[in-house]
Motif scaffolding. Structure first.
Motif, short mmCIF file in Angstrom:
data_model
loop_
_atom_site.label_atom_id
_atom_site.label_comp_id
_atom_site.label_asym_id
_atom_site.label_seq_id
_atom_site.Cartn_x
_atom_site.Cartn_y
_atom_site.Cartn_z
N LYS A 161 -8.76 -4.54 2.28
CA LYS A 161 -8.89 -5.44 1.13
C LYS A 161 -8.77 -4.68 -0.20
O LYS A 161 -8.53 -5.31 -1.24
N GLY A 162 -8.98 -3.37 -0.16
CA GLY A 162 -8.79 -2.56 -1.36
C GLY A 162 -9.97 -2.50 -2.29
O GLY A 162 -9.85 -2.06 -3.43
N TYR A 163 -11.13 -2.94 -1.85
CA TYR A 163 -12.33 -2.89 -2.69
C TYR A 163 -13.57 -2.80 -1.82
O TYR A 163 -13.55 -3.12 -0.63
N LEU A 164 -14.67 -2.38 -2.45
CA LEU A 164 -15.98 -2.36 -1.80
C LEU A 164 -16.99 -2.76 -2.88
O LEU A 164 -17.46 -1.93 -3.65
N ASN A 165 -17.27 -4.04 -2.92
CA ASN A 165 -18.13 -4.58 -3.97
C ASN A 165 -19.60 -4.45 -3.60
O ASN A 165 -20.01 -4.79 -2.50
N SER A 166 -20.37 -3.97 -4.55
CA SER A 166 -21.81 -3.86 -4.39
C SER A 166 -22.48 -4.62 -5.52
O SER A 166 -22.13 -4.42 -6.70
N GLY A 167 -23.41 -5.50 -5.17
CA GLY A 167 -24.03 -6.28 -6.21
C GLY A 167 -25.15 -7.17 -5.73
O GLY A 167 -25.81 -6.87 -4.73
N MET A 168 -25.33 -8.28 -6.43
CA MET A 168 -26.47 -9.16 -6.20
C MET A 168 -26.03 -10.60 -6.31
O MET A 168 -25.11 -10.94 -7.07
N SER A 169 -26.69 -11.47 -5.54
CA SER A 169 -26.43 -12.91 -5.63
C SER A 169 -27.74 -13.66 -5.73
O SER A 169 -28.79 -13.19 -5.27
N TYR A 170 -27.68 -14.85 -6.34
CA TYR A 170 -28.87 -15.68 -6.49
C TYR A 170 -28.45 -17.14 -6.44
O TYR A 170 -27.53 -17.57 -7.14
N LYS A 171 -29.11 -17.92 -5.58
CA LYS A 171 -28.83 -19.35 -5.47
C LYS A 171 -29.81 -20.11 -6.35
O LYS A 171 -31.02 -20.03 -6.16
N PHE A 172 -29.26 -20.83 -7.33
CA PHE A 172 -30.11 -21.52 -8.31
C PHE A 172 -30.05 -23.03 -8.13
O PHE A 172 -29.06 -23.59 -7.65
N ASP A 173 -31.14 -23.68 -8.51
CA ASP A 173 -31.25 -25.13 -8.41
C ASP A 173 -30.68 -25.84 -9.63
O ASP A 173 -30.28 -27.00 -9.56
N ALA A 174 -30.67 -25.15 -10.77
CA ALA A 174 -30.14 -25.68 -12.02
C ALA A 174 -29.88 -24.48 -12.93
O ALA A 174 -30.39 -23.38 -12.67
N VAL A 175 -29.12 -24.67 -14.00
CA VAL A 175 -28.80 -23.52 -14.86
C VAL A 175 -30.07 -22.98 -15.53
O VAL A 175 -30.15 -21.80 -15.84
N GLY A 224 -25.35 -29.43 -10.63
CA GLY A 224 -25.82 -28.35 -11.50
C GLY A 224 -26.42 -27.18 -10.77
O GLY A 224 -26.76 -26.18 -11.40
N SER A 225 -26.57 -27.29 -9.47
CA SER A 225 -27.04 -26.15 -8.68
C SER A 225 -25.85 -25.23 -8.41
O SER A 225 -24.71 -25.56 -8.74
N GLY A 226 -26.11 -24.08 -7.79
CA GLY A 226 -25.00 -23.19 -7.49
C GLY A 226 -25.44 -21.81 -7.10
O GLY A 226 -26.59 -21.58 -6.71
N GLU A 227 -24.52 -20.87 -7.22
CA GLU A 227 -24.79 -19.48 -6.87
C GLU A 227 -24.22 -18.57 -7.95
O GLU A 227 -23.10 -18.76 -8.41
N TYR A 228 -25.02 -17.57 -8.31
CA TYR A 228 -24.63 -16.57 -9.31
C TYR A 228 -24.45 -15.23 -8.60
O TYR A 228 -25.27 -14.85 -7.76
N MET A 229 -23.37 -14.52 -8.93
CA MET A 229 -23.13 -13.21 -8.35
C MET A 229 -22.72 -12.25 -9.46
O MET A 229 -22.02 -12.63 -10.40
N VAL A 230 -23.18 -11.01 -9.34
CA VAL A 230 -22.73 -9.95 -10.24
C VAL A 230 -22.52 -8.70 -9.40
O VAL A 230 -23.37 -8.35 -8.56
N TYR A 231 -21.38 -8.05 -9.57
CA TYR A 231 -21.06 -6.91 -8.71
C TYR A 231 -20.04 -5.99 -9.38
O TYR A 231 -19.38 -6.36 -10.36
N SER A 232 -19.91 -4.80 -8.81
CA SER A 232 -18.89 -3.86 -9.25
C SER A 232 -18.28 -3.20 -8.02
O SER A 232 -18.89 -3.16 -6.95
N ASP A 233 -17.06 -2.72 -8.16
CA ASP A 233 -16.33 -2.07 -7.07
C ASP A 233 -16.71 -0.59 -7.05
O ASP A 233 -16.28 0.18 -7.91
N VAL A 234 -17.50 -0.19 -6.07
CA VAL A 234 -17.98 1.20 -6.02
C VAL A 234 -16.85 2.16 -5.68
O VAL A 234 -16.90 3.34 -6.05
N VAL A 235 -15.82 1.69 -4.99
CA VAL A 235 -14.68 2.55 -4.68
C VAL A 235 -13.91 2.89 -5.94
O VAL A 235 -13.55 4.05 -6.19
N SER A 236 -13.68 1.88 -6.76
CA SER A 236 -12.95 2.09 -8.00
C SER A 236 -13.67 3.07 -8.91
O SER A 236 -13.07 3.99 -9.48
#
Length: 246
Positions: A115-129, A28-40
């Protein structure tokens, strides 16, 4: 779970689509990421401006010029961690409860011309949902900008809850009423989010057996992909709930 505004803030900044990814482990642990392609997003914005200046030019020729200008600033592959701590107020940094979230949070920029993209965003490593839910609550309560503290935004509230029991994963969302949404803000939101998509990618610990069909794009092995239209979600015309058995 209160308002999840980070997604909307990223959209307002990037004027483009966003991607959310969740990597789930069997416990149930994991990593959450949210990002957007600033080039696009930059390309679309610059194309709009240049097409009005050079109405007789073809879209292909303008696109080549615009992309050359954008990638000139990024000649090599980018894989950087962005220091965001200077934007966090001391009252937040010095709070032990807040520090546990900041320690597991990273801001990044990754991609290249090849690669055709430049993603900018945030990540978070969680212990449970539940830890992920609490982190998103923390973001909502502490939208720090510079030394001025927090930002007040009159964007919609999206209440999000996650569930994980070892053999299934689900996300439920509920759009609340707009907060003091003026006519001008509503109009701006509609213009900026026109055509914007929200892609939700779930990486499971085992092969997916069944995935809810709502806006399902692909179910392949351990990966399940959904795509939603942001304006429809905001207007309550499209659900962004998902459920996956594995």
């Amino acid at each position: 779970m209160k308002a999840l505004r980070l997604v909307f803030l990223l959209l307002l900044i990037s004027c483009t689509s966003i991607t959310e990814e969740i990597y789930l482990n069997s416990d149930g642990s994991g990593e959450y990421m949210v990002y957007s392609d600033v080039v696009s997003s930059s390309r679309d914005m610059m194309l709009g401006m240049m097409s009005s200046i050079y109405p007789d030019a073809s879209e292909d020729s303008l696109r080549q010029v615009v992309e050359a200008q954008i990638w000139a600033d990024f000649p090599a592959e980018v894989d950087s961690i962005i220091d965001f701590t200077s934007r966090v107020p001391d009252s937040v940094k010095n709070d032990p409860e807040s520090q546990k979230y900041l320690d597991k949070m990273e801001m990044f920029m990754r991609g290249s011309k090849e690669k055709g993209y430049l993603n900018s965003g945030m990540s978070y490593k969680f212990d449970a949902v539940k830890d992920l839910e609490d982190f998103l609550m923390f973001l909502n309560q502490n939208q720090a900008v510079g030394s001025g503290g927090t930002v007040g935004t009159d964007v919609p509230n999206l209440n999000v809850k996650y569930s994980f029991d070892g053999s299934s994963f689900s996300r439920t969302t509920q759009m609340e009423d707009f907060l003091d949404m003026s006519d001008s803000t509503a109009m701006m939101l509609n213009v900026m989010l026109q055509g914007a998509k929200s892609r939700f990618i779930v990486h499971l610990p085992r092969k997916a057996k069944n995935a809810s069909s709502n806006q399902l794009v692909e179910q392949k092995g351990k990966d399940v992909i959904y795509e939603f239209e942001l304006l429809k979600v905001i207007n309550g015309e499209q659900s962004s709930d998902v459920k996956i058995d594995f």
